[in-house]
Design a protein around this motif. Structure first.
Motif, PDB file in Angstrom:
ATOM      1  N   VAL A   1       0.746  -1.124  -0.015  1.00  0.00           N
ATOM      2  CA  VAL A   1       0.010   0.146   0.039  1.00  0.00           C
ATOM      3  C   VAL A   1       0.977   1.097  -0.026  1.00  0.00           C
ATOM      4  O   VAL A   1       1.822   1.315   0.783  1.00  0.00           O
ATOM      5  CB  VAL A   1      -0.759   0.166   1.172  1.00  0.00           C
ATOM      6  N   PHE A   2       0.658   2.208  -1.221  1.00  0.00           N
ATOM      7  CA  PHE A   2       1.454   3.529  -1.103  1.00  0.00           C
ATOM      8  C   PHE A   2       0.336   4.346  -0.627  1.00  0.00           C
ATOM      9  O   PHE A   2      -0.775   4.521  -1.107  1.00  0.00           O
ATOM     10  CB  PHE A   2       1.711   3.716  -2.442  1.00  0.00           C
ATOM     11  N   SER A   3       0.674   5.351   0.376  1.00  0.00           N
ATOM     12  CA  SER A   3      -0.283   6.301   0.900  1.00  0.00           C
ATOM     13  C   SER A   3       0.391   7.503   1.401  1.00  0.00           C
ATOM     14  O   SER A   3       1.727   7.646   1.504  1.00  0.00           O
ATOM     15  CB  SER A   3      -0.924   5.619   2.009  1.00  0.00           C
ATOM     16  N   GLU A   4      -0.439   8.589   1.684  1.00  0.00           N
ATOM     17  CA  GLU A   4      -0.015   9.891   1.945  1.00  0.00           C
ATOM     18  C   GLU A   4       0.176   9.713   3.538  1.00  0.00           C
ATOM     19  O   GLU A   4      -0.230   8.524   4.123  1.00  0.00           O
ATOM     20  CB  GLU A   4      -0.914  11.021   2.105  1.00  0.00           C
ATOM     21  N   HIS A   5       1.232  10.328   4.187  1.00  0.00           N
ATOM     22  CA  HIS A   5       1.449  10.143   5.810  1.00  0.00           C
ATOM     23  C   HIS A   5       0.309  10.583   6.394  1.00  0.00           C
ATOM     24  O   HIS A   5       0.656  11.955   6.736  1.00  0.00           O
ATOM     25  CB  HIS A   5       2.969  10.870   5.933  1.00  0.00           C
ATOM     26  N   HIS A   6      -0.539   9.880   7.112  1.00  0.00           N
ATOM     27  CA  HIS A   6      -1.501  10.686   7.878  1.00  0.00           C
ATOM     28  C   HIS A   6      -1.688   9.691   9.093  1.00  0.00           C
ATOM     29  O   HIS A   6      -1.746   8.568   9.370  1.00  0.00           O
ATOM     30  CB  HIS A   6      -2.931  10.522   7.159  1.00  0.00           C
ATOM     31  N   ILE A   7      -2.062  10.374  10.266  1.00  0.00           N
ATOM     32  CA  ILE A   7      -2.326   9.689  11.462  1.00  0.00           C
ATOM     33  C   ILE A   7      -3.662   8.979  11.549  1.00  0.00           C
ATOM     34  O   ILE A   7      -4.476   9.440  10.862  1.00  0.00           O
ATOM     35  CB  ILE A   7      -2.412  10.789  12.587  1.00  0.00           C
ATOM     36  N   GLY A   8      -3.581   7.839  12.231  1.00  0.00           N
ATOM     37  CA  GLY A   8      -4.859   7.085  12.044  1.00  0.00           C
ATOM     38  C   GLY A   8      -4.959   5.979  10.769  1.00  0.00           C
ATOM     39  O   GLY A   8      -5.756   5.278  10.931  1.00  0.00           O
ATOM     40  N   LEU A   9      -4.067   6.242   9.792  1.00  0.00           N
ATOM     41  CA  LEU A   9      -4.411   5.321   8.643  1.00  0.00           C
ATOM     42  C   LEU A   9      -3.863   3.819   8.982  1.00  0.00           C
ATOM     43  O   LEU A   9      -4.561   2.985   8.239  1.00  0.00           O
ATOM     44  CB  LEU A   9      -3.504   5.922   7.445  1.00  0.00           C
TER      45      LEU A   9
ATOM     46  N   ILE B   1      -8.832  -1.455   0.864  1.00  0.00           N
ATOM     47  CA  ILE B   1      -7.885  -0.267   1.028  1.00  0.00           C
ATOM     48  C   ILE B   1      -7.867   0.538   0.377  1.00  0.00           C
ATOM     49  O   ILE B   1      -7.476   1.776   0.711  1.00  0.00           O
ATOM     50  CB  ILE B   1      -6.483  -1.366   1.323  1.00  0.00           C
ATOM     51  N   GLU B   2      -7.802   0.430  -1.028  1.00  0.00           N
ATOM     52  CA  GLU B   2      -7.532   1.438  -1.999  1.00  0.00           C
ATOM     53  C   GLU B   2      -8.709   2.314  -2.002  1.00  0.00           C
ATOM     54  O   GLU B   2      -8.495   3.612  -2.389  1.00  0.00           O
ATOM     55  CB  GLU B   2      -7.483   0.622  -3.452  1.00  0.00           C
ATOM     56  N   LYS B   3      -9.774   2.013  -1.406  1.00  0.00           N
ATOM     57  CA  LYS B   3     -10.842   3.221  -1.487  1.00  0.00           C
ATOM     58  C   LYS B   3     -10.619   4.250  -0.219  1.00  0.00           C
ATOM     59  O   LYS B   3     -11.204   5.433  -0.285  1.00  0.00           O
ATOM     60  CB  LYS B   3     -12.283   2.577  -1.055  1.00  0.00           C
ATOM     61  N   LEU B   4      -9.687   4.003   0.716  1.00  0.00           N
ATOM     62  CA  LEU B   4      -9.377   5.000   1.782  1.00  0.00           C
ATOM     63  C   LEU B   4      -8.814   6.272   1.124  1.00  0.00           C
ATOM     64  O   LEU B   4      -8.268   6.126   0.170  1.00  0.00           O
ATOM     65  CB  LEU B   4      -8.298   4.437   2.814  1.00  0.00           C
ATOM     66  N   PRO B   5      -9.335   7.349   1.590  1.00  0.00           N
ATOM     67  CA  PRO B   5      -8.831   8.652   0.649  1.00  0.00           C
ATOM     68  C   PRO B   5      -7.327   8.768   1.025  1.00  0.00           C
ATOM     69  O   PRO B   5      -6.978   9.379  -0.165  1.00  0.00           O
ATOM     70  CB  PRO B   5      -9.401   9.549   1.726  1.00  0.00           C
TER      71      PRO B   5
ATOM     72  N   ILE C   1      -2.898   5.916  -2.167  1.00  0.00           N
ATOM     73  CA  ILE C   1      -2.558   6.221  -3.536  1.00  0.00           C
ATOM     74  C   ILE C   1      -2.959   4.812  -4.238  1.00  0.00           C
ATOM     75  O   ILE C   1      -3.170   4.925  -5.530  1.00  0.00           O
ATOM     76  CB  ILE C   1      -1.306   6.860  -3.568  1.00  0.00           C
ATOM     77  N   ARG C   2      -2.331   3.833  -3.680  1.00  0.00           N
ATOM     78  CA  ARG C   2      -2.237   2.716  -4.775  1.00  0.00           C
ATOM     79  C   ARG C   2      -2.143   1.618  -3.574  1.00  0.00           C
ATOM     80  O   ARG C   2      -1.451   1.530  -2.657  1.00  0.00           O
ATOM     81  CB  ARG C   2      -0.941   2.443  -5.618  1.00  0.00           C
ATOM     82  N   ALA C   3      -2.823   0.363  -4.037  1.00  0.00           N
ATOM     83  CA  ALA C   3      -2.770  -0.907  -3.147  1.00  0.00           C
ATOM     84  C   ALA C   3      -2.839  -2.007  -4.084  1.00  0.00           C
ATOM     85  O   ALA C   3      -3.522  -2.010  -4.984  1.00  0.00           O
ATOM     86  CB  ALA C   3      -3.941  -0.836  -2.195  1.00  0.00           C
ATOM     87  N   GLU C   4      -1.800  -2.671  -4.019  1.00  0.00           N
ATOM     88  CA  GLU C   4      -1.616  -4.008  -4.808  1.00  0.00           C
ATOM     89  C   GLU C   4      -1.231  -5.235  -4.204  1.00  0.00           C
ATOM     90  O   GLU C   4      -0.664  -5.102  -2.920  1.00  0.00           O
ATOM     91  CB  GLU C   4      -0.702  -3.886  -6.137  1.00  0.00           C
ATOM     92  N   TYR C   5      -1.447  -6.505  -4.443  1.00  0.00           N
ATOM     93  CA  TYR C   5      -1.046  -7.664  -3.869  1.00  0.00           C
ATOM     94  C   TYR C   5      -0.269  -8.643  -4.846  1.00  0.00           C
ATOM     95  O   TYR C   5      -0.392  -8.424  -5.995  1.00  0.00           O
ATOM     96  CB  TYR C   5      -2.421  -8.352  -3.291  1.00  0.00           C
ATOM     97  N   TYR C   6       0.684  -9.104  -4.078  1.00  0.00           N
ATOM     98  CA  TYR C   6       1.644 -10.169  -4.859  1.00  0.00           C
ATOM     99  C   TYR C   6       1.742 -11.403  -4.264  1.00  0.00           C
ATOM    100  O   TYR C   6       1.539 -11.608  -2.939  1.00  0.00           O
ATOM    101  CB  TYR C   6       2.974  -9.480  -4.811  1.00  0.00           C
TER     102      TYR C   6
END
Length: 178
Positions: free
Chosen positions: A9-17, A66-70, A73-78
């Motif tokens: 999961v790639f995301s912005e850095h936010h508290i509570g994520l 997970i990808e629906k969370l604001p 940015i991107r979620a993928e599985y491998y």
């Protein structure tokens, strides 16, 4: 059929994520085997490596959720074949035991390192797969292990497309670069 997957999961850095992500797994009664979070090559973007043992269908659903969370940015599985992955383990053993049982030979045989030597103990480091760190743990049991810790999985994908390339392909309004 259940198998081991790594969700990245790639995301912005936010508290509570982290809490919101783990709730997604909790609601579906999915146990997280390992979890690591770190910064990436892009300032302000963080990466979650989440390892679970589950069916492909359930992994697909949880990844989409997970990808629906604001902030995501991107979620993928491998699967394991699509990534290069490692974990790090640290073992603390009494120095007397290390001296008496010739720890140097074990270190060479298992490609481990002595990272700290103190008056009463030594700390050994081993990087590898869970099986590798587990084998060394079994070998070190007779040395009277005082402490043992293993990190979560870190991984890099075998794909050629980098995160920065993916972000550059997004529409301007979808992600604002700092």
């Amino acid at each position: 059929m259940k198998e081991l997957f790594t969700i990245v999961v790639f995301s912005e850095h936010h508290i509570g994520l982290l809490n919101r992500i783990t709730i997604i797994f909790t609601r579906r009664y999915i146990n997280i085997e390992s979890l690591t979070v770190s910064s990436t090559e892009i300032k302000g973007i963080h990466r979650f490596n989440i390892t679970i043992e589950e069916t492909k269908e359930r992994v697909e659903k949880v990844t989409r959720q997970i990808e629906k969370l604001p902030e995501v940015i991107r979620a993928e599985y491998y699967v394991n074949e699509e990534i290069v992955y490692r974990e790090i383990a640290l073992y603390k053993i009494p120095i007397q035991s290390a001296i008496e049982k010739n720890i140097e030979q074990v270190l060479r045989e298992y490609n481990a390192s002595l990272v700290d030597v103190q008056k009463d103990f030594v700390i050994i480091e081993k990087t590898g797969h869970v099986e590798d760190t587990g084998k060394l743990y079994e070998v070190l049991k007779p040395y009277n292990i005082l402490q043992f810790v293993r990190s979560g999985r870190i991984c890099i994908t075998n794909q050629r497309k980098e995160l920065s390339t993916y972000l550059n392909d997004l529409p301007v309004n979808e992600y604002v670069k700092e």
